[in-house]
Enzyme design. Structure first.
Site, mmCIF file in Angstrom:
data_model
loop_
_atom_site.group_PDB
_atom_site.id
_atom_site.type_symbol
_atom_site.label_atom_id
_atom_site.label_comp_id
_atom_site.label_asym_id
_atom_site.label_seq_id
_atom_site.Cartn_x
_atom_site.Cartn_y
_atom_site.Cartn_z
ATOM 1 C CG MET A 147 6.110 2.482 5.135
ATOM 2 S SD MET A 147 6.346 1.475 6.626
ATOM 3 C CE MET A 147 6.776 -0.095 5.915
ATOM 4 C CD GLU A 148 8.943 5.223 0.874
ATOM 5 O OE1 GLU A 148 8.076 4.949 0.032
ATOM 6 O OE2 GLU A 148 8.657 5.656 2.016
ATOM 7 C CG LEU B 39 -1.941 -1.198 1.181
ATOM 8 C CD1 LEU B 39 -2.813 -1.189 2.419
ATOM 9 C CD2 LEU B 39 -2.787 -1.206 -0.083
ATOM 10 C CG ASP C 104 24.014 -12.473 0.519
ATOM 11 O OD1 ASP C 104 23.853 -13.713 0.545
ATOM 12 O OD2 ASP C 104 24.433 -11.853 -0.474
#
Length: 163
Positions: free
Chosen positions: A115-116, A77, A130
């Site tokens: 959110m970014e 959203l 990673d």
């Protein structure tokens, strides 16, 4: 807590994208943080540039920037935004031991960039994991949180300092 109503839920309880068409475009900034806790030897590998996959900190910065730009593709959203700044800082912290990462995101727009910033720091932390997981699979990603946001109708907000 904030004042009551969930903005992504309509009157029927269905999820929806918030309509920001009537909101003024203003300067908005958000800062988020996270840490990757690891063995001291793993931190030494990163500091010395000896990780087998290459430049851990540089790669984490790029991954965080790319993630911020694609947040709307990952979080259903979120609005697609024309970001004006994404800065990822990645600092070694011997006290953890590990890396402390922060993401600062800015936009001139109708909706915030919390959110970014959170997506950017999350993906930067995952990238660190990673890149050095072969040396330390027991690393922990912790403390991902919003530190501050500025702009928009709700103005300025800062996280409370941890005790």
């Amino acid at each position: 807590m904030s004042e009551g109503r969930l903005t992504h839920i309509d009157a029927t309880g269905a999820a929806n994208m918030v309509d920001v068409s009537d909101k003024a475009a203003t300067s908005r900034t958000a800062v988020a943080e996270g840490v990757v806790v690891m063995h001291p030897e793993t931190l030494a590998l990163i500091r010395e540039g000896d990780a087998k996959k290459g430049d851990v900190i540089g790669t984490a910065r790029l991954a965080g920037i790319m993630a911020a730009k694609r947040t709307h593709e990952l979080i259903p959203l979120c609005h697609p935004l024309l970001l004006t700044k994404v800065k990822i800082a990645c600092e070694p912290d011997a006290a953890l031991p590990g890396l402390r990462l922060t993401a600062e995101v800015r936009v001139q727009g109708q909706t915030g960039v919390e959110m970014e910033a959170l997506t950017a720091v999350s993906v930067a932390c995952l990238t660190v994991y990673d890149m050095v997981k072969a040396a330390d699979r027991g690393m922990r990603i912790e403390g991902i949180r919003l530190l501050s946001k500025e702009g928009g109708k709700s103005g300025q907000w800062r996280a409370e300092e941890e005790a």
